[in-house]
Structures are given as structure tokens and as C-alpha cells.
Design a protein around this motif. Structure first.
Motif, PDB file in Angstrom:
ATOM      1  N   THR A  29       0.839  -1.195   0.000  1.00  0.00           N
ATOM      2  CA  THR A  29       0.000   0.000   0.000  1.00  0.00           C
ATOM      3  C   THR A  29       0.874   1.245   0.000  1.00  0.00           C
ATOM      4  O   THR A  29       2.061   1.201   0.294  1.00  0.00           O
ATOM      5  CB  THR A  29      -0.918   0.022   1.238  1.00  0.00           C
ATOM      6  OG1 THR A  29      -0.098  -0.051   2.405  1.00  0.00           O
ATOM      7  CG2 THR A  29      -1.876  -1.146   1.212  1.00  0.00           C
ATOM      8  N   ASP A  30       0.270   2.370  -0.298  1.00  0.00           N
ATOM      9  CA  ASP A  30       0.944   3.674  -0.308  1.00  0.00           C
ATOM     10  C   ASP A  30       2.154   3.707  -1.227  1.00  0.00           C
ATOM     11  O   ASP A  30       3.217   4.216  -0.866  1.00  0.00           O
ATOM     12  CB  ASP A  30       1.345   4.095   1.107  1.00  0.00           C
ATOM     13  CG  ASP A  30       0.156   4.554   1.925  1.00  0.00           C
ATOM     14  OD1 ASP A  30      -0.871   4.876   1.307  1.00  0.00           O
ATOM     15  OD2 ASP A  30       0.265   4.605   3.145  1.00  0.00           O
ATOM     16  N   THR A  31       1.990   3.203  -2.429  1.00  0.00           N
ATOM     17  CA  THR A  31       3.061   3.304  -3.411  1.00  0.00           C
ATOM     18  C   THR A  31       2.799   4.513  -4.303  1.00  0.00           C
ATOM     19  O   THR A  31       1.693   5.069  -4.318  1.00  0.00           O
ATOM     20  CB  THR A  31       3.134   2.042  -4.290  1.00  0.00           C
ATOM     21  OG1 THR A  31       1.904   1.898  -4.993  1.00  0.00           O
ATOM     22  CG2 THR A  31       3.407   0.799  -3.456  1.00  0.00           C
ATOM     23  N   ALA A  32       3.788   4.916  -5.038  1.00  0.00           N
ATOM     24  CA  ALA A  32       3.631   6.061  -5.931  1.00  0.00           C
ATOM     25  C   ALA A  32       2.593   5.761  -7.015  1.00  0.00           C
ATOM     26  O   ALA A  32       1.806   6.636  -7.390  1.00  0.00           O
ATOM     27  CB  ALA A  32       4.972   6.414  -6.562  1.00  0.00           C
ATOM     28  N   THR A  33       2.563   4.539  -7.479  1.00  0.00           N
ATOM     29  CA  THR A  33       1.590   4.161  -8.510  1.00  0.00           C
ATOM     30  C   THR A  33       0.160   4.276  -7.984  1.00  0.00           C
ATOM     31  O   THR A  33      -0.719   4.768  -8.688  1.00  0.00           O
ATOM     32  CB  THR A  33       1.846   2.720  -8.986  1.00  0.00           C
ATOM     33  OG1 THR A  33       3.205   2.620  -9.420  1.00  0.00           O
ATOM     34  CG2 THR A  33       0.924   2.334 -10.112  1.00  0.00           C
ATOM     35  N   ALA A  34      -0.058   3.850  -6.760  1.00  0.00           N
ATOM     36  CA  ALA A  34      -1.401   3.937  -6.179  1.00  0.00           C
ATOM     37  C   ALA A  34      -1.848   5.391  -6.050  1.00  0.00           C
ATOM     38  O   ALA A  34      -2.992   5.724  -6.356  1.00  0.00           O
ATOM     39  CB  ALA A  34      -1.421   3.251  -4.820  1.00  0.00           C
ATOM     40  N   TRP A  35      -0.953   6.259  -5.640  1.00  0.00           N
ATOM     41  CA  TRP A  35      -1.312   7.670  -5.497  1.00  0.00           C
ATOM     42  C   TRP A  35      -1.493   8.346  -6.857  1.00  0.00           C
ATOM     43  O   TRP A  35      -2.296   9.270  -6.995  1.00  0.00           O
ATOM     44  CB  TRP A  35      -0.290   8.409  -4.646  1.00  0.00           C
ATOM     45  CG  TRP A  35      -0.479   8.089  -3.202  1.00  0.00           C
ATOM     46  CD1 TRP A  35       0.318   7.336  -2.404  1.00  0.00           C
ATOM     47  CD2 TRP A  35      -1.587   8.492  -2.382  1.00  0.00           C
ATOM     48  NE1 TRP A  35      -0.217   7.238  -1.147  1.00  0.00           N
ATOM     49  CE2 TRP A  35      -1.385   7.945  -1.098  1.00  0.00           C
ATOM     50  CE3 TRP A  35      -2.727   9.245  -2.599  1.00  0.00           C
ATOM     51  CZ2 TRP A  35      -2.270   8.142  -0.053  1.00  0.00           C
ATOM     52  CZ3 TRP A  35      -3.616   9.438  -1.546  1.00  0.00           C
ATOM     53  CH2 TRP A  35      -3.383   8.896  -0.300  1.00  0.00           C
ATOM     54  N   VAL A  38      -5.012   7.553  -7.857  1.00  0.00           N
ATOM     55  CA  VAL A  38      -5.945   8.407  -7.121  1.00  0.00           C
ATOM     56  C   VAL A  38      -5.972   9.805  -7.738  1.00  0.00           C
ATOM     57  O   VAL A  38      -7.037  10.398  -7.946  1.00  0.00           O
ATOM     58  CB  VAL A  38      -5.571   8.467  -5.623  1.00  0.00           C
ATOM     59  CG1 VAL A  38      -6.380   9.519  -4.898  1.00  0.00           C
ATOM     60  CG2 VAL A  38      -5.777   7.109  -4.972  1.00  0.00           C
TER      61      VAL A  38
END
Length: 140
Positions: A29-35, A38
Motif C-alpha cells: 500500500t501507499d506506493t507512488a503508482t497507487a497515489w 488516485v
């Protein structure tokens, strides 16, 4: 009693044969890709739904500056068609999301919507705005 004992034995034998399930591997969780996903989702919704819900700003400009002789009710149909076409074409987009990559579909919609607003900026009559900003933007 003997029958009950045999069922207990089968249960204990079945337990020994069952291997424990491996733990599910969850992505970090909280990876650059996830953000980035978003952020892209936020921008996508802001530009599509935001432009649609702030049509009153366009309406005021169209009525006061561009087309003062055109009735307000006709100019209001541009925003109405824009919202209705977003809802109508959203049904097809939902079906396409099951068959086509969502990122590709979102990119195509953004290109269509952006092109619609660019073409609408060159329109010199209300019915052309109805087709570009009303119908084409909603389709994107």
C-alpha cells in the motif's frame, strides 16, 4: 457408539490431509503508482463532472456575450443535453469497461471531451454548441 467413533476418526484423518491455505499476497500500500491512480481519478472526475455541473458559468457568458439574441431556454438545452448524454453514454461505457482496459477507455473519453471543448470554442452559432458541447462532450 461404534458408528460415532468411526466418524470422528474420518474427521481427524481428513484434517491431517488438508494442507493449510497459503496467506494471500497483498500488493504493498501507499506506493507512488497507487497515489498516481488516485490523482488521475480525481482529475478525471473533476474535469468531466465539474464542467457539466458548472454549466451556469457557460450559460451566462453565452447569453451576455456570444448569443444575446438567442433565448435562454435554447441555451439551457446545451447543458441539459450535456448531462443527459453523459448519463446515456455512461451505460455503454460501463459495458465497454468489462471488455476494454479502463485506462484506454478513460483516455479515449478524455480526448473526445477535450476535443469537444476545443471545437466548441470555435462555434459561432448555438446549434453548433448544442452538438459539440452538448452531445460530443457528453459522449466523451
Amino acid at each position: 457408539m461404534d458408528m460415532h467413533q468411526s466418524s470422528v476418526d474420518l474427521t481427524s484423518e481428513a484434517k491431517s490431509e488438508i494442507s493449510p491455505l497459503p496467506e494471500a499476497v497483498l500488493p504493498p500500500t501507499d506506493t507512488a503508482t497507487a497515489w498516481l491512480v488516485v490523482l488521475a481519478s480525481f482529475l478525471n472526475l473533476m474535469l468531466s463532472i465539474g464542467v457539466t455541473t458548472t454549466y451556469g458559468v457557460f450559460l451566462q457568458y453565452y447569453k451576455l456575450e456570444e448569443f444575446p439574441d438567442t433565448s435562454t431556454s435554447f441555451l439551457s438545452w446545451i447543458g441539459t443535453l450535456q448531462t443527459a448524454s453523459m448519463c446515456f453514454f455512461g451505460i455503454g461505457a460501463g459495458v465497454l469497461c468489462e471488455h476494454i482496459d479502463t485506462r484506454l477507455l478513460s483516455l479515449c473519453g478524455a480526448l473526445i471531451s477535450g476535443l469537444a471543448l476545443i471545437i466548441a470554442s470555435f462555434c459561432n452559432s448555438p446549434w453548433k454548441l448544442l452538438l459539440t458541447q452538448g452531445l460530443m462532450f457528453g459522449a466523451g
